[in-house]
Design a protein around this motif. Structure first.
Motif, PDB file in Angstrom:
ATOM      1  N   PHE A  86      29.216 -29.340  53.375  1.00  0.00           N
ATOM      2  CA  PHE A  86      30.061 -28.254  53.860  1.00  0.00           C
ATOM      3  C   PHE A  86      31.357 -28.184  53.052  1.00  0.00           C
ATOM      4  CE2 PHE A  86      28.139 -28.868  58.344  1.00  0.00           C
ATOM      5  CZ  PHE A  86      27.057 -28.088  57.988  1.00  0.00           C
ATOM      6  N   GLY A  87      31.959 -29.338  52.852  1.00  0.00           N
ATOM      7  CA  GLY A  87      33.236 -29.377  52.139  1.00  0.00           C
ATOM      8  C   GLY A  87      33.124 -28.925  50.704  1.00  0.00           C
ATOM      9  N   ALA A  88      31.997 -29.242  50.051  1.00  0.00           N
ATOM     10  CA  ALA A  88      31.833 -28.912  48.634  1.00  0.00           C
ATOM     11  C   ALA A  88      31.529 -27.445  48.410  1.00  0.00           C
ATOM     12  CB  ALA A  88      30.710 -29.765  48.031  1.00  0.00           C
ATOM     13  N   VAL A  89      30.889 -26.798  49.388  1.00  0.00           N
ATOM     14  CA  VAL A  89      30.357 -25.454  49.160  1.00  0.00           C
ATOM     15  C   VAL A  89      31.215 -24.363  49.796  1.00  0.00           C
ATOM     16  CG1 VAL A  89      28.376 -23.937  49.543  1.00  0.00           C
ATOM     17  CG2 VAL A  89      28.012 -26.336  48.931  1.00  0.00           C
ATOM     18  N   ILE A  90      31.600 -24.532  51.057  1.00  0.00           N
ATOM     19  CA  ILE A  90      32.277 -23.444  51.777  1.00  0.00           C
ATOM     20  C   ILE A  90      33.744 -23.401  51.383  1.00  0.00           C
ATOM     21  CG2 ILE A  90      32.866 -22.501  54.021  1.00  0.00           C
ATOM     22  CD1 ILE A  90      30.399 -23.831  55.157  1.00  0.00           C
ATOM     23  N   GLY A  91      34.103 -22.406  50.576  1.00  0.00           N
ATOM     24  CA  GLY A  91      35.474 -22.297  50.105  1.00  0.00           C
ATOM     25  C   GLY A  91      35.750 -20.923  49.530  1.00  0.00           C
ATOM     26  N   ALA A  92      36.149 -20.900  48.261  1.00  0.00           N
ATOM     27  CA  ALA A  92      36.558 -19.643  47.634  1.00  0.00           C
ATOM     28  C   ALA A  92      35.419 -18.640  47.570  1.00  0.00           C
ATOM     29  CB  ALA A  92      37.078 -19.923  46.226  1.00  0.00           C
ATOM     30  N   GLY A  93      34.195 -19.113  47.433  1.00  0.00           N
ATOM     31  CA  GLY A  93      33.072 -18.197  47.291  1.00  0.00           C
ATOM     32  C   GLY A  93      32.970 -17.231  48.440  1.00  0.00           C
ATOM     33  N   ILE A  94      32.864 -17.743  49.661  1.00  0.00           N
ATOM     34  CA  ILE A  94      32.680 -16.880  50.817  1.00  0.00           C
ATOM     35  C   ILE A  94      33.951 -16.130  51.176  1.00  0.00           C
ATOM     36  CG2 ILE A  94      33.143 -18.762  52.459  1.00  0.00           C
ATOM     37  CD1 ILE A  94      30.732 -15.775  52.938  1.00  0.00           C
ATOM     38  N   PHE A  95      35.103 -16.760  51.057  1.00  0.00           N
ATOM     39  CA  PHE A  95      36.342 -16.135  51.502  1.00  0.00           C
ATOM     40  C   PHE A  95      36.931 -15.151  50.502  1.00  0.00           C
ATOM     41  CE2 PHE A  95      36.475 -19.902  54.353  1.00  0.00           C
ATOM     42  CZ  PHE A  95      36.623 -19.232  55.553  1.00  0.00           C
ATOM     43  N   VAL A  96      36.598 -15.290  49.216  1.00  0.00           N
ATOM     44  CA  VAL A  96      37.183 -14.421  48.201  1.00  0.00           C
ATOM     45  C   VAL A  96      36.134 -13.543  47.530  1.00  0.00           C
ATOM     46  CG1 VAL A  96      38.484 -14.330  46.048  1.00  0.00           C
ATOM     47  CG2 VAL A  96      39.075 -16.023  47.779  1.00  0.00           C
ATOM     48  N   LEU A  97      35.064 -14.161  47.028  1.00  0.00           N
ATOM     49  CA  LEU A  97      34.081 -13.399  46.271  1.00  0.00           C
ATOM     50  C   LEU A  97      33.316 -12.403  47.130  1.00  0.00           C
ATOM     51  CD1 LEU A  97      32.626 -16.074  43.823  1.00  0.00           C
ATOM     52  CD2 LEU A  97      34.366 -14.343  43.400  1.00  0.00           C
ATOM     53  N   THR A  98      33.218 -12.646  48.431  1.00  0.00           N
ATOM     54  CA  THR A  98      32.524 -11.706  49.317  1.00  0.00           C
ATOM     55  C   THR A  98      33.172 -10.328  49.238  1.00  0.00           C
ATOM     56  OG1 THR A  98      31.989 -13.514  50.817  1.00  0.00           O
ATOM     57  CG2 THR A  98      31.740 -11.282  51.670  1.00  0.00           C
ATOM     58  N   GLY A  99      34.473 -10.293  49.379  1.00  0.00           N
ATOM     59  CA  GLY A  99      35.169  -9.015  49.299  1.00  0.00           C
ATOM     60  C   GLY A  99      35.077  -8.387  47.926  1.00  0.00           C
ATOM     61  N   GLN A 100      35.230  -9.198  46.899  1.00  0.00           N
ATOM     62  CA  GLN A 100      35.178  -8.700  45.524  1.00  0.00           C
ATOM     63  C   GLN A 100      33.833  -8.055  45.216  1.00  0.00           C
ATOM     64  OE1 GLN A 100      36.516 -11.420  42.281  1.00  0.00           O
ATOM     65  NE2 GLN A 100      34.473 -11.123  41.431  1.00  0.00           N
ATOM     66  N   GLU A 101      32.736  -8.743  45.576  1.00  0.00           N
ATOM     67  CA  GLU A 101      31.398  -8.252  45.228  1.00  0.00           C
ATOM     68  C   GLU A 101      30.921  -7.133  46.147  1.00  0.00           C
ATOM     69  OE1 GLU A 101      29.870  -9.042  42.372  1.00  0.00           O
ATOM     70  OE2 GLU A 101      31.828  -9.979  42.107  1.00  0.00           O
ATOM     71  N   ALA A 102      31.324  -7.171  47.419  1.00  0.00           N
ATOM     72  CA  ALA A 102      30.973  -6.070  48.322  1.00  0.00           C
ATOM     73  C   ALA A 102      31.640  -4.779  47.850  1.00  0.00           C
ATOM     74  CB  ALA A 102      31.398  -6.401  49.747  1.00  0.00           C
ATOM     75  N   HIS A 103      32.862  -4.882  47.430  1.00  0.00           N
ATOM     76  CA  HIS A 103      33.612  -3.708  46.980  1.00  0.00           C
ATOM     77  C   HIS A 103      33.109  -3.193  45.639  1.00  0.00           C
ATOM     78  CE1 HIS A 103      37.004  -1.416  45.282  1.00  0.00           C
ATOM     79  NE2 HIS A 103      37.360  -1.175  46.540  1.00  0.00           N
ATOM     80  N   ASN A 104      32.803  -4.093  44.714  1.00  0.00           N
ATOM     81  CA  ASN A 104      32.513  -3.682  43.335  1.00  0.00           C
ATOM     82  C   ASN A 104      31.037  -3.479  43.015  1.00  0.00           C
ATOM     83  OD1 ASN A 104      35.267  -3.893  42.875  1.00  0.00           O
ATOM     84  ND2 ASN A 104      35.130  -5.963  42.039  1.00  0.00           N
ATOM     85  N   HIS A 105      30.139  -4.208  43.712  1.00  0.00           N
ATOM     86  CA  HIS A 105      28.741  -4.190  43.281  1.00  0.00           C
ATOM     87  C   HIS A 105      27.709  -3.923  44.386  1.00  0.00           C
ATOM     88  CE1 HIS A 105      30.379  -6.764  39.842  1.00  0.00           C
ATOM     89  NE2 HIS A 105      29.944  -5.662  39.285  1.00  0.00           N
TER      90      HIS A 105
END
Length: 591
Positions: A86-105
């Motif tokens: 959990f500590g290694a995976v759940i971080g910037a990806g879900i909290f930041v890239l989700t918005g970036q990729e939903a908006h752009n792609h």
């Protein structure tokens, strides 16, 4: 104090804090300019030796440990590994890239992007798990590839591993700064310094990211066990925030925000999926901790597969809740969840989300410093990089030198480079290594030196070539003709019948001793196909950066890595021959 296995018991313990030429360049090729010139003149012969040479399980798990002088402490169990997952995976990806990729792609179909990359990641997790159980070495994928695909392929992977380590830490620390400013209700670039003379993407200097990285690195150097305890606490808080985000998001859901569901088409879904693979990155760090795991056959499968299963479900639910709270065109690309809650009237909730995101990214950095340093330790044990980085501190039982290397390098990159530049390059490197691991697993199952016949070797190489080639063909056709279908009538059947042929015409030469990937060769072959497909969905610029970095690695290999590993391997061979001669002499002479 950790043991000093492999050292002469009459030899005084050398100080950990040393820095001589012999600590960095102990190999024969670097003892004088004459030696170095002679080594360079033999570059082609040495290269052929390294390409054809394979390591073995015993060398990677036992012999190379002596290069560290002190052993890392076995202090982790399956419970620790799950929380590390959990500590290694759940971080910037879900909290930041989700918005970036939903908006752009991807738009509202971002949930499908997470599902696709999650399935591909799980296939890779299966392959990693078998290797980690069978070869519990700190080197992770580097060690596995040295055994199955040879020294040169392992080097290419090692270079990409190091690149991933450096850029991954930099990306997360940059995201940490964005969410910290969100928590303070300030603009996301408030603490970044604008450097007008630098190129866009590299002109927002981030001192906060540097401080966060250095802090995480310091904690990781103190103690693996204490870092694990801290990770438990932080991950538990992060889990509570995630549950809140999912429940609150669905309570404020508006299904009309899901329309249109595929605004950018299927191409956008898979393009986002390739970038979002970064959100699943980090699970390979658990494999590097096998050397510190008490019972690898039991603990590693539970830790790796158990944590990844939960993470895939959590990611899909979080992505869906965000898409239903806001239309994809309104989603913020920097702090998506915080802004979404603000827009639905839960102003206070954005602080909870920002706090949870900071906790998540902090654990990613903590676990990243642990796992990535262990990659470096094992790479240094083989002398691919200076062996000074392989040293383990006798009191802390941690690789301080390796941790410093990865932390300081990441901090330098994080100071200059924006998240969008980092995330695309990380995805290429990560996916490339995962393709190699899946291929190596098939080699491990179907090829054993001295046992597999020449005929079956040829069949194996042919099937692998067709599987990888057809996967590349499918990915290329998708990129060139996203609405076409004729090309798939060739590439997909070739992949299918190649995998079927491997299943029918080849007999597995090796069975896993403890835990193995099910449905071989189908699952590893699927892993190759899906991972290559995601690679092909990335943008052109990502491959340009990847090619440039790989070229730099090859230059380093020709002038340094090739000769140091060649000397190391042949020195080990001489030592083994001497030991065999001594045993034979003792047997003949008798007691």
């Amino acid at each position: 104090m950790a043991s000093t296995k492999g050292n002469d018991e009459h030899e005084p313990q050398r100080s950990y804090w040393r820095c001589s030429k012999q600590d960095f360049f102990p190999e024969e090729s670097f003892q004088s300019w004459h030696n170095y010139g002679s080594a360079l003149s033999q570059t082609w012969l040495r290269f052929k030796d390294r390409v054809s040479t394979r390591s073995d399980d015993a060398t990677e798990t036992e012999v190379l440990k002596k290069q560290s002088e002190n052993e890392m402490k076995k202090c982790l169990n399956w419970w620790d590994l799950i929380w590390f997952g959990f500590g290694a995976v759940i971080g910037a990806g879900i909290f930041v890239l989700t918005g970036q990729e939903a908006h752009n792609h991807a738009g509202a179909a971002i949930v499908l992007s997470y599902a696709a990359s999650g399935i591909s990641a799980m296939l890779s997790v299966f392959c990693y798990t078998e290797f980690a159980v069978e070869v519990p070495a700190a080197g992770g994928s580097f060690a596995y590839l040295r055994i199955e695909l040879g020294d040169f392929v392992a080097f290419i992977a090692a270079g990409n591993i190091l690149l991933e380590c450096v850029l991954g830490g930099a990306a997360v620390s940059r995201s940490w700064t964005s969410y910290f400013t969100s928590l303070l209700n300030r603009p996301k670039d408030l603490f970044r310094i604008k450097a007008h003379h630098l190129k866009d993407g590299y002109n927002l200097l981030d001192p906060i990211a540097v401080v966060v990285l250095l802090t995480a690195g310091t904690i990781a150097m103190i103690s693996t066990r204490k870092t694990s305890l801290l990770n438990w606490i932080a991950s538990a808080i992060n889990t509570a925030v995630i549950i809140f985000v999912i429940i609150a998001g669905f309570l404020h859901a508006d299904t009309s925000n899901l329309k249109p569901f595929l605004p950018y088409g299927a191409k956008g879904v898979f393009q986002a999926s390739a970038i979002l693979y970064f959100a699943y990155g980090g699970f390979e760090s658990l494999a590097t901790m096998a050397e510190e795991t008490k019972n690898p056959p039991k603990d590693i499968p539970i830790g790796l597969i158990g944590s990844m299963t939960v993470i895939i479900v959590v990611y899909c639910l979080m992505a869906l809740s965000l898409s239903m709270m806001q239309k994809y065109t309104d989603i913020d690309t920097g702090a998506a969840f915080s802004i979404a809650f603000e827009k639905v009237g839960m102003n206070w909730a954005k602080y909870v989300v920002a706090f949870g995101a900071l906790k998540g990214m902090t654990t990613v950095l903590l676990v990243g410093r642990l796992g990535q340093a262990r990659y470096i330790v094992h790479i240094a044990r083989s002398h691919m990089i200076p062996p000074w980085f392989a040293l383990v501190h006798p009191k802390t039982g941690t690789p301080i030198n390796a941790t410093l290397l990865i932390t300081i390098t990441s901090a330098c990159v994080a100071f200059f480079t924006s998240l969008d530049v980092l995330s695309s390059l990380i995805s290429v490197s990560t996916l490339f290594v995962f393709v190699l691991i899946s291929t190596a697993l098939l080699v491990r199952r179907y090829y054993v030196r001295g046992v597999t016949t020449k005929e079956n070797q040829l069949k194996l190489v042919t099937f692998l070539f067709l599987i990888v080639g057809s996967s590349i063909g499918t990915s290329a056709y998708w990129g060139l003709r996203p609405n076409g279908w004729i090309g798939y009538t060739v590439t997909v059947p070739v992949w299918f019948f190649s995998t079927l042929g491997m299943s029918f015409f080849l007999t597995q030469q090796r069975k896993p001793r403890f835990w193995g990937v099910p449905l071989v060769p189908w699952l590893p072959s699927c892993s190759i196909a899906t991972t290559v497909f995601l690679m092909g969905s990335l943008e052109y610029d990502a491959f340009v950066r990847f090619a440039i970095c790989t070229l730099v690695m090859l230059v380093y290999y020709v002038f340094f890595g090739l000769h140091s590993t060649y000397d190391m391997a042949h020195l080990q061979e001489k030592v083994q021959n001497i030991n065999v001669d001594h045993k034979e002499t003792a047997r003949i002479e008798g007691p």
